[in-house]
Design an enzyme around this catalytic site. Structure first.
Site, PDB file in Angstrom:
ATOM      1  N   LEU A 144     -23.596 -14.370   3.453  1.00  0.00           N
ATOM      2  CA  LEU A 144     -23.983 -14.601   2.244  1.00  0.00           C
ATOM      3  C   LEU A 144     -22.722 -14.117   1.481  1.00  0.00           C
ATOM      4  O   LEU A 144     -22.165 -12.964   1.458  1.00  0.00           O
ATOM      5  CB  LEU A 144     -25.088 -13.766   2.228  1.00  0.00           C
ATOM      6  CG  LEU A 144     -26.573 -14.202   2.513  1.00  0.00           C
ATOM      7  CD1 LEU A 144     -27.470 -13.186   2.400  1.00  0.00           C
ATOM      8  CD2 LEU A 144     -26.851 -15.469   1.680  1.00  0.00           C
ATOM      9  N   ASP A 145     -22.807 -14.619   0.276  1.00  0.00           N
ATOM     10  CA  ASP A 145     -21.625 -14.345  -0.956  1.00  0.00           C
ATOM     11  C   ASP A 145     -22.074 -12.761  -1.207  1.00  0.00           C
ATOM     12  O   ASP A 145     -23.247 -12.376  -1.417  1.00  0.00           O
ATOM     13  CB  ASP A 145     -21.602 -15.391  -1.875  1.00  0.00           C
ATOM     14  CG  ASP A 145     -21.208 -16.627  -1.610  1.00  0.00           C
ATOM     15  OD1 ASP A 145     -20.342 -16.641  -0.693  1.00  0.00           O
ATOM     16  OD2 ASP A 145     -21.249 -17.603  -2.333  1.00  0.00           O
ATOM     17  N   PRO A 146     -21.062 -12.108  -1.761  1.00  0.00           N
ATOM     18  CA  PRO A 146     -21.458 -10.836  -2.513  1.00  0.00           C
ATOM     19  C   PRO A 146     -22.440 -11.004  -3.527  1.00  0.00           C
ATOM     20  O   PRO A 146     -23.479 -10.032  -3.582  1.00  0.00           O
ATOM     21  CB  PRO A 146     -20.184 -10.184  -2.891  1.00  0.00           C
ATOM     22  CG  PRO A 146     -19.005 -10.828  -2.110  1.00  0.00           C
ATOM     23  CD  PRO A 146     -19.569 -12.233  -1.549  1.00  0.00           C
ATOM     24  N   ALA A 175     -24.980 -12.951  -3.709  1.00  0.00           N
ATOM     25  CA  ALA A 175     -26.349 -13.035  -3.197  1.00  0.00           C
ATOM     26  C   ALA A 175     -26.996 -12.075  -2.507  1.00  0.00           C
ATOM     27  O   ALA A 175     -26.217 -11.109  -1.901  1.00  0.00           O
ATOM     28  CB  ALA A 175     -26.275 -14.397  -2.118  1.00  0.00           C
TER      29      ALA A 175
END
Length: 299
Positions: free
Chosen positions: A44-46, A48
């Site tokens: 997951l992106d930071p 998100a």
């Protein structure tokens, strides 16, 4: 509390906080559990938040089976603005005053529902010549990316109050929600970027059953351990086969016992020893059973 590592096996449904990488969240959970070995099942992106299944010990052997799983997200879009990254962490590079109506937005969501071709964003962890694309993007280098086939099973509008819109998305593996936001807006003759993204489901797991790092920190070891799911939850989509004790022992010793009549061949199978003990994944070939990934029975 002791700092000694533990040979812990199981799956934690973690609710990843915003502003940290998936690996940072993983390591924080690992320290809380003092787990000797840990891994996660998809980045997951930071920016998100949301569901991040974390595997401890022997469960890491089956983490790959969640990478191909369908997923669900709640995404918050800001219409009318494009950024360098497709989300709120980038710089604004384009703006429009074009007004988008609800019927237009509904039609755009319907247009992108189903099988589509999507070009991955430059700000992604996909590799080009051994390096992630975001490294090239940060240097202002654009790499040509082939479009990929993905499926949007549903795009449901939760809120629509321009420039803000909130959508629920159910999609196949490999779908980039940042790209979806940009493509929706482009279809409308506008721009958009994500201001928030939350993963709400993956592989049958739901965010309602997850746990935050602060919640975990308040518990003792015994209470935390009760939150772990067994290793075989990662492979519930695969067919199961019950083995007798002899076949289970032979597999665990590297042998290939005969398969029972009717055992499906050339497909991974969940294997269980007498008493329902999960021993790992096997496959039947030419009437014999072959180990694919077995639990370390000493663990």
């Amino acid at each position: 509390m002791s700092s000694a590592k533990r040979p812990l096996n199981g799956v934690l449904l973690l609710d990843k906080p915003q502003g940290v990488s998936s690996n940072t969240a993983l390591q924080q959970a690992r320290r809380l559990y003092r787990a000797a070995k840990a891994g996660h099942t998809g980045v997951l992106d930071p920016l998100a938040t949301g569901l991040l299944p974390v595997c401890f010990g022997e469960a890491t052997k089956f983490a790959q089976y969640l990478l191909d799983a369908d997923k669900a997200y709640t995404a918050t879009l800001k219409l009318g603005e494009a950024t360098t990254t497709g989300d709120a962490e980038g710089d604004i590079v384009a703006h429009t005053e074009r007004a988008v109506s609800l019927p237009e937005f509904q039609a755009a969501c319907a247009h992108f529902t189903g099988p589509i071709r999507q070009v991955p964003p430059m700000f992604s962890a996909l590799k080009h010549e051994g390096r992630p694309l975001y490294e090239y993007a940060r240097r202002g280098i654009e790499i040509e990316r082939p479009a990929r086939h993905v499926t949007l099973y549903a795009i449901d509008i939760r809120e629509f109050d321009p420039p803000r819109a909130v959508i629920d998305v159910r999609c196949s593996k490999g779908t980039y929600i940042r790209t979806l936001a940009e493509d929706l807006a482009k279809h409308l003759g506008s721009f958009a970027h994500l201001t928030a993204l939350r993963r709400t489901a993956t592989a049958g797991f739901n965010i309602a059953d997850s746990h935050t790092l602060p919640q975990l920190a308040e518990l003792d070891d015994a209470a935390r351990d009760t939150l772990l799911l067994p290793c075989d939850v990662l492979v519930q989509h695969l067919p199961a086969v019950a083995l007798d004790d002899t076949a289970a022992q032979r597999l665990c010793h590297g042998q290939t016992p005969p398969a029972a009549e009717g055992t499906p061949e050339h497909t991974p199978l969940r294997a269980y020893a007498p008493g329902g003990r999960f021993i790992g994944l096997i496959q039947a070939q030419s009437g014999y059973l072959k180990a694919l990934r077995l639990l370390n029975t000493a663990a």
